[in-house]
Design a protein around this motif. Structure first.
Motif, PDB file in Angstrom:
ATOM      1  N   PRO A 233       0.574  -1.047  -0.015  1.00 37.10           N
ATOM      2  CA  PRO A 233       0.052   0.153  -0.022  1.00 37.10           C
ATOM      3  C   PRO A 233       0.987   1.382  -0.076  1.00 37.10           C
ATOM      4  CG  PRO A 233      -0.959  -1.747   1.629  1.00 37.10           C
ATOM      5  CD  PRO A 233       0.273  -2.209   1.132  1.00 37.10           C
ATOM      6  N   LEU A 234       2.221   1.309   0.493  1.00 39.62           N
ATOM      7  CA  LEU A 234       3.009   2.465   0.562  1.00 39.62           C
ATOM      8  C   LEU A 234       3.105   2.797  -0.888  1.00 39.62           C
ATOM      9  CD1 LEU A 234       5.331   1.578   3.363  1.00 39.62           C
ATOM     10  CD2 LEU A 234       3.154   3.028   3.479  1.00 39.62           C
ATOM     11  N   GLY A 235       2.772   1.965  -2.037  1.00 43.14           N
ATOM     12  CA  GLY A 235       2.991   2.635  -3.283  1.00 43.14           C
ATOM     13  C   GLY A 235       2.197   3.571  -3.441  1.00 43.14           C
ATOM     14  N   GLY A 236       0.973   3.790  -2.865  1.00 45.07           N
ATOM     15  CA  GLY A 236      -0.018   5.038  -2.925  1.00 45.07           C
ATOM     16  C   GLY A 236       0.910   6.387  -2.605  1.00 45.07           C
ATOM     17  N   ALA A 237       1.518   6.035  -1.418  1.00 48.83           N
ATOM     18  CA  ALA A 237       2.430   7.201  -0.870  1.00 48.83           C
ATOM     19  C   ALA A 237       3.567   7.776  -1.955  1.00 48.83           C
ATOM     20  CB  ALA A 237       2.863   6.790   0.419  1.00 48.83           C
ATOM     21  N   VAL A 238       4.008   6.671  -2.460  1.00 53.80           N
ATOM     22  CA  VAL A 238       4.997   6.935  -3.472  1.00 53.80           C
ATOM     23  C   VAL A 238       4.638   7.687  -4.553  1.00 53.80           C
ATOM     24  CG1 VAL A 238       6.870   5.932  -4.988  1.00 53.80           C
ATOM     25  CG2 VAL A 238       6.639   5.137  -2.596  1.00 53.80           C
ATOM     26  N   PHE A 239       3.369   7.189  -4.812  1.00 49.66           N
ATOM     27  CA  PHE A 239       2.697   7.704  -6.147  1.00 49.66           C
ATOM     28  C   PHE A 239       2.603   9.253  -6.100  1.00 49.66           C
ATOM     29  CE2 PHE A 239      -1.351   9.167  -8.388  1.00 49.66           C
ATOM     30  CZ  PHE A 239      -0.937   8.777  -9.817  1.00 49.66           C
ATOM     31  N   VAL A 240       1.856   9.579  -4.756  1.00 48.53           N
ATOM     32  CA  VAL A 240       1.568  11.216  -4.747  1.00 48.53           C
ATOM     33  C   VAL A 240       2.568  12.106  -4.840  1.00 48.53           C
ATOM     34  CG1 VAL A 240       1.702  11.617  -1.973  1.00 48.53           C
ATOM     35  CG2 VAL A 240      -0.147  12.580  -3.528  1.00 48.53           C
ATOM     36  N   LEU A 241       3.985  11.671  -4.518  1.00 48.85           N
ATOM     37  CA  LEU A 241       5.139  12.519  -4.491  1.00 48.85           C
ATOM     38  C   LEU A 241       5.580  13.021  -5.681  1.00 48.85           C
ATOM     39  CD1 LEU A 241       7.541  10.625  -2.045  1.00 48.85           C
ATOM     40  CD2 LEU A 241       6.154  12.538  -1.682  1.00 48.85           C
ATOM     41  N   PRO A 242       5.670  12.281  -6.912  1.00 50.04           N
ATOM     42  CA  PRO A 242       5.827  12.895  -8.284  1.00 50.04           C
ATOM     43  C   PRO A 242       4.694  13.666  -8.650  1.00 50.04           C
ATOM     44  CG  PRO A 242       5.494  10.609  -8.743  1.00 50.04           C
ATOM     45  CD  PRO A 242       5.692  10.977  -7.061  1.00 50.04           C
ATOM     46  N   CYS A 243       3.331  13.498  -8.312  1.00 50.29           N
ATOM     47  CA  CYS A 243       2.276  14.390  -8.483  1.00 50.29           C
ATOM     48  C   CYS A 243       2.388  15.641  -7.833  1.00 50.29           C
ATOM     49  CB  CYS A 243       0.783  13.631  -7.969  1.00 50.29           C
ATOM     50  SG  CYS A 243       0.466  12.110  -8.720  1.00 50.29           S
ATOM     51  N   LEU A 244       3.041  15.866  -6.545  1.00 51.90           N
ATOM     52  CA  LEU A 244       3.101  17.100  -6.081  1.00 51.90           C
ATOM     53  C   LEU A 244       4.319  17.813  -6.615  1.00 51.90           C
ATOM     54  CD1 LEU A 244       2.716  19.008  -3.480  1.00 51.90           C
ATOM     55  CD2 LEU A 244       4.207  17.598  -2.281  1.00 51.90           C
ATOM     56  N   LEU A 245       5.291  16.984  -7.199  1.00 51.33           N
ATOM     57  CA  LEU A 245       6.386  17.688  -7.985  1.00 51.33           C
ATOM     58  C   LEU A 245       5.842  18.312  -9.214  1.00 51.33           C
ATOM     59  CD1 LEU A 245       9.247  15.354  -7.550  1.00 51.33           C
ATOM     60  CD2 LEU A 245       9.014  17.530  -6.442  1.00 51.33           C
ATOM     61  N   VAL A 246       5.012  17.693  -9.980  1.00 50.68           N
ATOM     62  CA  VAL A 246       4.126  18.286 -11.102  1.00 50.68           C
ATOM     63  C   VAL A 246       3.581  19.388 -10.812  1.00 50.68           C
ATOM     64  CG1 VAL A 246       2.616  17.669 -12.859  1.00 50.68           C
ATOM     65  CG2 VAL A 246       4.520  16.028 -12.397  1.00 50.68           C
ATOM     66  N   TRP A 247       2.772  19.278  -9.814  1.00 57.19           N
ATOM     67  CA  TRP A 247       2.122  20.554  -9.356  1.00 57.19           C
ATOM     68  C   TRP A 247       2.742  21.714  -9.001  1.00 57.19           C
ATOM     69  CZ3 TRP A 247      -2.595  22.714  -8.406  1.00 57.19           C
ATOM     70  CH2 TRP A 247      -2.667  23.918  -7.478  1.00 57.19           C
ATOM     71  N   LEU A 248       3.941  21.575  -8.146  1.00 54.96           N
ATOM     72  CA  LEU A 248       5.182  22.610  -8.032  1.00 54.96           C
ATOM     73  C   LEU A 248       5.693  23.073  -9.377  1.00 54.96           C
ATOM     74  CD1 LEU A 248       6.923  21.401  -4.866  1.00 54.96           C
ATOM     75  CD2 LEU A 248       5.173  22.955  -4.917  1.00 54.96           C
ATOM     76  N   VAL A 249       5.921  22.411 -10.368  1.00 55.39           N
ATOM     77  CA  VAL A 249       6.369  22.852 -11.834  1.00 55.39           C
ATOM     78  C   VAL A 249       5.087  23.806 -12.362  1.00 55.39           C
ATOM     79  CG1 VAL A 249       6.963  22.022 -14.103  1.00 55.39           C
ATOM     80  CG2 VAL A 249       7.836  20.940 -12.080  1.00 55.39           C
ATOM     81  N   GLY A 250       4.023  23.078 -12.180  1.00 59.60           N
ATOM     82  CA  GLY A 250       2.808  24.113 -12.835  1.00 59.60           C
ATOM     83  C   GLY A 250       2.564  25.416 -12.178  1.00 59.60           C
ATOM     84  N   VAL A 251       2.703  25.406 -10.767  1.00 59.55           N
ATOM     85  CA  VAL A 251       2.765  26.907 -10.128  1.00 59.55           C
ATOM     86  C   VAL A 251       3.821  27.716 -10.586  1.00 59.55           C
ATOM     87  CG1 VAL A 251       2.748  27.935  -7.817  1.00 59.55           C
ATOM     88  CG2 VAL A 251       1.455  25.744  -8.147  1.00 59.55           C
ATOM     89  N   ARG A 252       5.050  26.984 -10.696  1.00 58.12           N
ATOM     90  CA  ARG A 252       6.097  27.778 -11.334  1.00 58.12           C
ATOM     91  C   ARG A 252       5.987  28.610 -12.564  1.00 58.12           C
ATOM     92  NH1 ARG A 252      12.312  25.832 -11.984  1.00 58.12           N
ATOM     93  NH2 ARG A 252      13.366  27.799 -12.519  1.00 58.12           N
ATOM     94  N   TYR A 253       5.295  27.916 -13.371  1.00 57.53           N
ATOM     95  CA  TYR A 253       5.052  28.485 -14.915  1.00 57.53           C
ATOM     96  C   TYR A 253       3.624  28.928 -14.961  1.00 57.53           C
ATOM     97  CZ  TYR A 253       9.317  26.264 -16.204  1.00 57.53           C
ATOM     98  OH  TYR A 253      10.735  25.931 -16.334  1.00 57.53           O
ATOM     99  N   TYR A 254       2.998  29.208 -13.888  1.00 51.30           N
ATOM    100  CA  TYR A 254       1.560  29.868 -13.939  1.00 51.30           C
ATOM    101  C   TYR A 254       1.713  31.237 -14.550  1.00 51.30           C
ATOM    102  CZ  TYR A 254      -2.609  32.046 -12.138  1.00 51.30           C
ATOM    103  OH  TYR A 254      -3.858  32.718 -12.013  1.00 51.30           O
ATOM    104  N   ARG A 255       0.955  31.601 -15.247  1.00 54.48           N
ATOM    105  CA  ARG A 255       0.511  33.055 -15.700  1.00 54.48           C
ATOM    106  C   ARG A 255      -0.768  33.213 -15.295  1.00 54.48           C
ATOM    107  NH1 ARG A 255       4.879  32.040 -15.420  1.00 54.48           N
ATOM    108  NH2 ARG A 255       6.839  32.428 -16.831  1.00 54.48           N
ATOM    109  N   SER A 256      -1.122  34.578 -14.670  1.00 55.25           N
ATOM    110  CA  SER A 256      -2.303  35.065 -14.321  1.00 55.25           C
ATOM    111  C   SER A 256      -3.322  34.989 -15.474  1.00 55.25           C
ATOM    112  CB  SER A 256      -2.060  36.405 -13.600  1.00 55.25           C
ATOM    113  OG  SER A 256      -3.515  36.900 -13.442  1.00 55.25           O
TER     114      SER A 256
END
Length: 259
Positions: A233-256
């Motif tokens: 089941p810890l595979g679920g916790a591992v899965f959410v980590l790259p999802c969070l990294l992708v989110w941070l990349v999206g925030v970085r390139y966000y334009r209003s």
């Protein structure tokens, strides 16, 4: 924590219309029974499914639906994120001294999903009490991890779909293939599907790690080190980590949006 303060505020606001809140909660309790009734009738007709009994499949069903319902209730902010981007509300989140992920997570809650949570919990208790399983502390912990990490998988998918909104503005319905579709697929044991489906939903989106594989350990069907299945089941916790990294990349390139 600020997330729990958000939760308290939203809960009190939704209770302002108590009759509507409780009626919707009751409706959410009844609706999933139609899906479970389909599962019951299938086993009533055929007896078993690829060697799985009704209560074994019911346990798999309950775990996935409980995880999905908890994610819908407490991670709804990411699922409704397109409205924040389209209306320019995300700009305000950026200037606040808090994590954007936490703020978006706490921007919306669906407490009427308590009805779905209760329904799934009822099925879970029924399945657990009806299975001839010798329950141990390790198996109980594994079951809790299955549900908790299942929530993380659904939340991670919501997060990925929300990240796309930085470029598309509007949410894409294709994400429902992996949320609603993933729920419908993972409510059954994975060995009933073709091999490519099993591989995809084990190593790419690890639903199998929070349902089928640890369930094999609980039912004493493992062929290998039991500890490996317990930790799946810890595979679920591992899965959410790259999802969070992708989110941070999206925030970085966000334009209003300029709204």
């Amino acid at each position: 924590m600020i997330y729990f303060r958000y939760m308290s505020l939203h809960f009190r606001s939704q209770l302002q219309y108590r009759a509507s809140f409780w009626l919707m909660t009751f409706g959410q309790f009844l609706i999933p029974f139609s899906v479970f009734a389909g599962l019951y009738l299938m086993f009533e007709r055929f007896g078993q499914l690829q060697g799985w009994s009704f209560f074994e499949a019911a346990l798999c069903f309950a775990v996935i639906h409980l995880a999905f319902s908890l994610s819908e209730c407490f991670a709804r902010g990411f699922d409704a994120f397109s409205s924040l981007v389209g209306g320019g509300e995300f700009d305000r989140l950026l200037v606040r001294p808090r994590s954007t992920a936490v703020q978006v997570l706490g921007s919306r809650f669906e407490f009427t999903r308590f009805g779905r949570i209760l329904q799934s919990a009822v099925v879970l208790v029924w399945a657990v009490s009806s299975l001839p399983v010798a329950w141990t502390a390790a198996k109980a912990v594994t079951l809790v991890l299955m549900i908790a990490c299942g929530v993380l998988i659904f939340t991670g998918i919501y997060m990925l779909a929300a990240t796309l909104c930085f470029w598309t503005i509007q949410g894409l319905e294709v994400a429902n293939i992996f949320t609603d579709g993933g729920r419908e697929m993972a409510q059954y044991p994975l060995n009933i599907y073709q091999r490519w489906v099993t591989v995809f939903f084990t190593f790419i989106i690890p639903f199998g790690c929070v349902s089928y594989l640890p369930l094999m350990y609980i039912l004493d069907r493992v062929q290998g080190p039991p500890m490996l299945y317990m930790l799946m089941p810890l595979g679920g916790a591992v899965f959410v980590l790259p999802c969070l990294l992708v989110w941070l990349v999206g925030v970085r390139y966000y334009r209003s949006t300029g709204s």
